[in-house]
Design a protein around this motif. Structure first.
Motif, PDB file in Angstrom:
ATOM      1  N   SER A  35     -54.012 -19.345  29.494  1.00  0.00           N
ATOM      2  CA  SER A  35     -54.710 -20.636  29.586  1.00  0.00           C
ATOM      3  C   SER A  35     -55.104 -20.993  31.012  1.00  0.00           C
ATOM      4  N   THR A  36     -54.958 -20.055  31.937  1.00  0.00           N
ATOM      5  CA  THR A  36     -55.276 -20.359  33.333  1.00  0.00           C
ATOM      6  C   THR A  36     -56.779 -20.533  33.537  1.00  0.00           C
ATOM      7  N   ILE A  37     -57.131 -21.156  34.642  1.00  0.00           N
ATOM      8  CA  ILE A  37     -58.525 -21.449  34.971  1.00  0.00           C
ATOM      9  C   ILE A  37     -58.921 -20.708  36.246  1.00  0.00           C
ATOM     10  N   LEU A  38     -60.123 -20.196  36.268  1.00  0.00           N
ATOM     11  CA  LEU A  38     -60.620 -19.455  37.424  1.00  0.00           C
ATOM     12  C   LEU A  38     -60.618 -20.322  38.678  1.00  0.00           C
ATOM     13  N   GLU A  39     -60.002 -19.816  39.722  1.00  0.00           N
ATOM     14  CA  GLU A  39     -59.986 -20.476  41.024  1.00  0.00           C
ATOM     15  C   GLU A  39     -60.307 -19.431  42.088  1.00  0.00           C
ATOM     16  N   PHE A  40     -61.333 -19.677  42.874  1.00  0.00           N
ATOM     17  CA  PHE A  40     -61.690 -18.727  43.919  1.00  0.00           C
ATOM     18  C   PHE A  40     -62.300 -19.447  45.118  1.00  0.00           C
ATOM     19  N   ARG A  41     -62.318 -18.745  46.228  1.00  0.00           N
ATOM     20  CA  ARG A  41     -62.901 -19.276  47.450  1.00  0.00           C
ATOM     21  C   ARG A  41     -63.553 -18.142  48.217  1.00  0.00           C
ATOM     22  N   VAL A  42     -64.796 -18.353  48.617  1.00  0.00           N
ATOM     23  CA  VAL A  42     -65.500 -17.369  49.436  1.00  0.00           C
ATOM     24  C   VAL A  42     -65.121 -17.627  50.884  1.00  0.00           C
ATOM     25  N   ARG A  43     -64.348 -16.712  51.439  1.00  0.00           N
ATOM     26  CA  ARG A  43     -63.856 -16.892  52.794  1.00  0.00           C
ATOM     27  C   ARG A  43     -64.862 -16.432  53.844  1.00  0.00           C
ATOM     28  N   SER A  44     -65.652 -15.446  53.497  1.00  0.00           N
ATOM     29  CA  SER A  44     -66.705 -14.947  54.383  1.00  0.00           C
ATOM     30  C   SER A  44     -67.641 -14.096  53.551  1.00  0.00           C
ATOM     31  N   MET A  45     -68.652 -13.541  54.173  1.00  0.00           N
ATOM     32  CA  MET A  45     -69.581 -12.677  53.448  1.00  0.00           C
ATOM     33  C   MET A  45     -68.880 -11.437  52.915  1.00  0.00           C
ATOM     34  N   ALA A  46     -67.708 -11.118  53.479  1.00  0.00           N
ATOM     35  CA  ALA A  46     -67.018  -9.887  53.089  1.00  0.00           C
ATOM     36  C   ALA A  46     -65.669 -10.135  52.438  1.00  0.00           C
ATOM     37  N   GLU A  47     -65.297 -11.397  52.209  1.00  0.00           N
ATOM     38  CA  GLU A  47     -63.979 -11.695  51.665  1.00  0.00           C
ATOM     39  C   GLU A  47     -64.059 -12.741  50.557  1.00  0.00           C
ATOM     40  N   LEU A  48     -63.399 -12.445  49.445  1.00  0.00           N
ATOM     41  CA  LEU A  48     -63.326 -13.359  48.311  1.00  0.00           C
ATOM     42  C   LEU A  48     -61.861 -13.562  47.960  1.00  0.00           C
ATOM     43  N   GLU A  49     -61.409 -14.791  47.950  1.00  0.00           N
ATOM     44  CA  GLU A  49     -60.014 -15.107  47.624  1.00  0.00           C
ATOM     45  C   GLU A  49     -59.936 -15.650  46.198  1.00  0.00           C
ATOM     46  N   ILE A  50     -59.132 -15.005  45.369  1.00  0.00           N
ATOM     47  CA  ILE A  50     -58.994 -15.399  43.962  1.00  0.00           C
ATOM     48  C   ILE A  50     -57.529 -15.668  43.655  1.00  0.00           C
ATOM     49  N   THR A  51     -57.264 -16.755  42.931  1.00  0.00           N
ATOM     50  CA  THR A  51     -55.902 -17.059  42.511  1.00  0.00           C
ATOM     51  C   THR A  51     -55.516 -16.161  41.346  1.00  0.00           C
ATOM     52  N   GLY A  52     -54.328 -15.604  41.401  1.00  0.00           N
ATOM     53  CA  GLY A  52     -53.878 -14.732  40.328  1.00  0.00           C
ATOM     54  C   GLY A  52     -52.447 -14.290  40.518  1.00  0.00           C
ATOM     55  N   CYS A  53     -52.161 -13.065  40.096  1.00  0.00           N
ATOM     56  CA  CYS A  53     -50.808 -12.534  40.186  1.00  0.00           C
ATOM     57  C   CYS A  53     -50.859 -11.020  40.323  1.00  0.00           C
ATOM     58  N   LEU A  54     -50.074 -10.493  41.252  1.00  0.00           N
ATOM     59  CA  LEU A  54     -49.880  -9.047  41.338  1.00  0.00           C
ATOM     60  C   LEU A  54     -48.808  -8.690  40.313  1.00  0.00           C
ATOM     61  N   VAL A  55     -49.217  -8.076  39.230  1.00  0.00           N
ATOM     62  CA  VAL A  55     -48.365  -7.904  38.057  1.00  0.00           C
ATOM     63  C   VAL A  55     -47.400  -6.724  38.183  1.00  0.00           C
ATOM     64  N   ASP A  56     -47.928  -5.570  38.594  1.00  0.00           N
ATOM     65  CA  ASP A  56     -47.145  -4.344  38.539  1.00  0.00           C
ATOM     66  C   ASP A  56     -47.863  -3.275  39.342  1.00  0.00           C
ATOM     67  N   GLN A  57     -47.149  -2.200  39.691  1.00  0.00           N
ATOM     68  CA  GLN A  57     -47.761  -1.100  40.414  1.00  0.00           C
ATOM     69  C   GLN A  57     -47.767   0.174  39.583  1.00  0.00           C
ATOM     70  N   ILE A  58     -48.821   0.963  39.765  1.00  0.00           N
ATOM     71  CA  ILE A  58     -48.916   2.257  39.098  1.00  0.00           C
ATOM     72  C   ILE A  58     -47.896   3.205  39.716  1.00  0.00           C
ATOM     73  N   SER A  59     -47.055   3.786  38.872  1.00  0.00           N
ATOM     74  CA  SER A  59     -46.029   4.704  39.378  1.00  0.00           C
ATOM     75  C   SER A  59     -46.323   6.163  39.040  1.00  0.00           C
ATOM     76  N   GLN A  60     -47.030   6.394  37.919  1.00  0.00           N
ATOM     77  CA  GLN A  60     -47.400   7.752  37.515  1.00  0.00           C
ATOM     78  C   GLN A  60     -48.732   7.675  36.772  1.00  0.00           C
TER      79      GLN A  60
END
Length: 206
Positions: A10-35
């Protein structure tokens, strides 16, 4: 195409354009690929394509590493659902009986009937439609998924608020590079928000 998924809950999109080369998005780093395994596409042009049987046997062994699965599902079900992104060739959410197509495909031979050949080819076509540019992977938290061919061990699976899919990003310094969208079985319908390690953060893409 992606109406079946709602990884963001139910989350809502939240983002901010920090520069022409950077986009900041609210979210979560869920997990890392191990294999991860070999790319899928070359083995799924048609049923019986060169190397297909050998590739599938390797995946059947590979997915065993995820047992017991976090959702409690059978490992066989986790595999075939991940291969097709849990979506049938007709773009419907796969029901449990769609596993018949996988079993027919697994046991396909020259003596299979025309009906069985049609079912097997239907499963292969569903795999190709959803995963021809993916490879299968395991994550550090024990999840199984399909990620872009370009993904590497150590890349992050992330959820962006307000977006239906999960994504792979690669940490580069303080920021992240976008790799592509992904399917992680058991995390495509808001389950990320219920994970004990869920933590909202700002993810900066460059």
């Amino acid at each position: 195409m992606d109406l079946t998924y709602l990884a963001c809950g139910s989350t809502i999109l939240e983002f901010r354009v920090r520069s022409m080369a950077e986009l900041e998005i609210t979210g979560c780093l869920v997990d890392q690929i191990s294999q991860q395994t070999d790319p899928i596409g070359q083995y799924y042009a048609f049923i019986g394509a060169p190397g297909q049987d050998t590739w599938l046997k390797k995946q059947l062994d590979f997915v065993q590493k995820a047992e017991p699965y976090p959702t409690g599902e059978s490992i066989s079900s986790v595999l075939w659902r991940t291969m097709i992104g849990d979506i049938t060739l007709d773009e419907d959410e796969a029901e449990e009986d769609y596993g018949r197509y996988f079993e027919v495909y697994r046991n396909f031979s020259e003596s299979s009937s025309s009906v069985q050949k049609g079912m097997g080819q239907g499963f292969v076509s569903a795999v190709r439609r959803r995963s021809r540019y993916r490879r299968l992977c395991l994550t550090q938290q024990g999840y199984f998924g399909g990620v872009p061919e370009e993904a590497e061990i150590g890349d992050w699976i992330c959820m962006f608020h307000g977006m239906k899919l999960l994504f792979v990003v690669r940490k580069i310094g303080l920021h992240f590079a976008y790799i592509g969208h992904s399917y992680v079985h058991g995390l495509m319908n808001g389950e990320v928000l219920l994970l004990p390690h869920y933590k909202q953060c700002a993810i900066t893409l460059t």
